[in-house]
Scaffold this active site. Structure first.
Site, PDB file in Angstrom:
ATOM      1  N   THR A   1     -49.617   8.088   8.557  1.00 19.81           N
ATOM      2  CA  THR A   1     -49.214   7.917  10.041  1.00 19.81           C
ATOM      3  C   THR A   1     -47.922   7.156  10.134  1.00 19.81           C
ATOM      4  OG1 THR A   1     -49.244   7.548  12.196  1.00 19.81           O
ATOM      5  CG2 THR A   1     -50.701   6.153  10.772  1.00 19.81           C
TER       6      THR A   1
ATOM      7  N   ASP B   1     -54.036  13.537  13.737  1.00 24.31           N
ATOM      8  CA  ASP B   1     -53.399  13.779  14.935  1.00 24.31           C
ATOM      9  C   ASP B   1     -54.163  13.679  16.217  1.00 24.31           C
ATOM     10  OD1 ASP B   1     -50.772  15.080  15.584  1.00 24.31           O
ATOM     11  OD2 ASP B   1     -51.757  16.641  16.647  1.00 24.31           O
TER      12      ASP B   1
ATOM     13  N   HIS C   1     -61.583   7.657  20.838  1.00 27.45           N
ATOM     14  CA  HIS C   1     -61.531   8.776  20.307  1.00 27.45           C
ATOM     15  C   HIS C   1     -61.428   8.344  18.751  1.00 27.45           C
ATOM     16  CE1 HIS C   1     -57.638   7.518  21.097  1.00 27.45           C
ATOM     17  NE2 HIS C   1     -57.142   8.366  20.685  1.00 27.45           N
TER      18      HIS C   1
END
Ligand code: ITT
Length: 223
Positions: free
Chosen positions: A13, A75, A187
Site C-alpha cells: 500500500t 483494498d 474492518h
C-alpha cells in the site's frame, strides 16, 4: 527477497496510515515485514477491478511480480446503505480524482444531507490478498465493520472517513476512539486477524522465530 527459510512479506500500500495500521496488526505475528518505501522501484498499481476483492488481488499480484517478492494487497472502503453502497471501491477518489479526506467527507455529508440518523447506516469493508512472487494468490479474506455516518466530524484519530463513522455501541466515531480500540474493531483488524490465521495455516513451518524478526519499516521495530 524471498529467503530459503521464509518469505519476506511486503505491505503493498502507498497509504501511510493504512500501512501503519496493517504493520501494527501484523507486528505480533513474527513475520518479517517490509513496506513499499523499501522498494523505490514499486509501482502505483491501477485499480481497474470492480470489487474490493479484484482490486486487492491486483495490488498484490501485479506488485509481487514486479518486485519479485511476496506482497499483501489490501483494498478497502466505505459502503453507505442510503447511497446503494457508494462510495465503495471509489472511496479514496470519491469527491474528485485528486481527492483529499476533507473533500471526501464534505461530499459524503452533502450526499446524505437531510437524511435522519436511522437512515445513515454504513460499513467499512477490507479485502486482503497475499500473492507469491509469481503472482499466484495464496490466501485472501474479507471482513467488514458496521457503523453510521454522523452529521458532523468528531475527533482526529484515524484517517479517511473516520471522523464521520460512528461505532454505534461506543457512541463515538473512529476519529474519537483510540488507535487501540480501532485495532480491535475495525474492518482491517478483523480482516487481518483472519488473514494471519490463513497464512499461519499456509506456511506453518516457515514462520520465523520472533527473535529473528527484523524490519526496516521506517517507524516500526518488531521482534
Ligand atoms: P492504496 O491503494 O495504496 O492501498 P488507498 O488509500 O488508495 O491506498 P484504497 O484504494 O483501498 O487505498 O482506498 C481506501 C479508501 O477507503 C481510503 O482512502 C479511505 O477513504 C477509505 N478507508 C478505508 N479504510 C478506512 C479506514 O480504516 N478509515 C477511514 N477511511 C478508510
Amino acid at each position: 527477497m524471498v529467503t530459503e527459510d521464509f518469505p519476506v512479506l511486503v505491505l503493498g500500500t502507498h497509504n501511510a496510515k493504512k500501512k501503519r495500521e496493517m504493520a501494527l496488526l501484523l507486528a505480533a505475528e513474527g513475520w518479517e515485514l517490509r513496506s513499499l518505501a523499501d522498494y523505490p522501484q514499486s509501482l502505483e498499481v491501477e485499480e481497474t477491478g470492480t470489487t474490493f476483492a479484484e482490486n486487492a488481488r491486483l495490488k498484490a499480484s501485479v506488485q509481487a511480480r514486479h518486485l519479485g517478492v511476496w506482497v499483501i494487497g489490501e483494498d478497502s472502503g466505505l459502503e453507505v446503505d442510503a447511497l446503494d453502497g457508494r462510495p465503495g471501491i471509489f472511496s479514496a477518489r470519491y469527491s474528485d480524482p485528486g481527492a483529499t479526506d476533507e473533500r471526501n467527507n464534505d461530499k459524503l455529508l452533502e450526499e446524505l444531507a437531510g437524511l435522519p440518523l436511522e437512515k445513515r447506516s454504513a460499513r467499512y469493508v477490507c479485502h486482503i490478498a497475499l500473492s507469491d512472487a509469481e503472482g499466484n494468490i495464496l490466501a485472501e479474506v474479507e471482513r467488514n465493520c458496521r457503523g453510521r455516518i454522523l452529521f458532523e466530524r468528531s475527533g482526529h484519530h484515524g484517517f479517511g472517513y473516520d471522523p464521520l463513522f460512528e461505532i454505534v455501541e461506543y457512541h463515538q466515531t473512529f476519529g474519537q476512539l483510540s488507535d487501540t480500540v480501532k485495532s480491535c474493531l475495525s474492518h482491517r483488524a478483523r480482516a487481518m486477524r483472519a488473514f494471519v490465521r490463513e497464512i499461519s495455516r499456509l506456511l506453518p513451518e516457515r514462520k520465523p522465530p520472533k527473535e529473528a524478526i527484523t524490519s526496516n519499516l521506517t517507524t516500526f521495530r518488531f521482534g
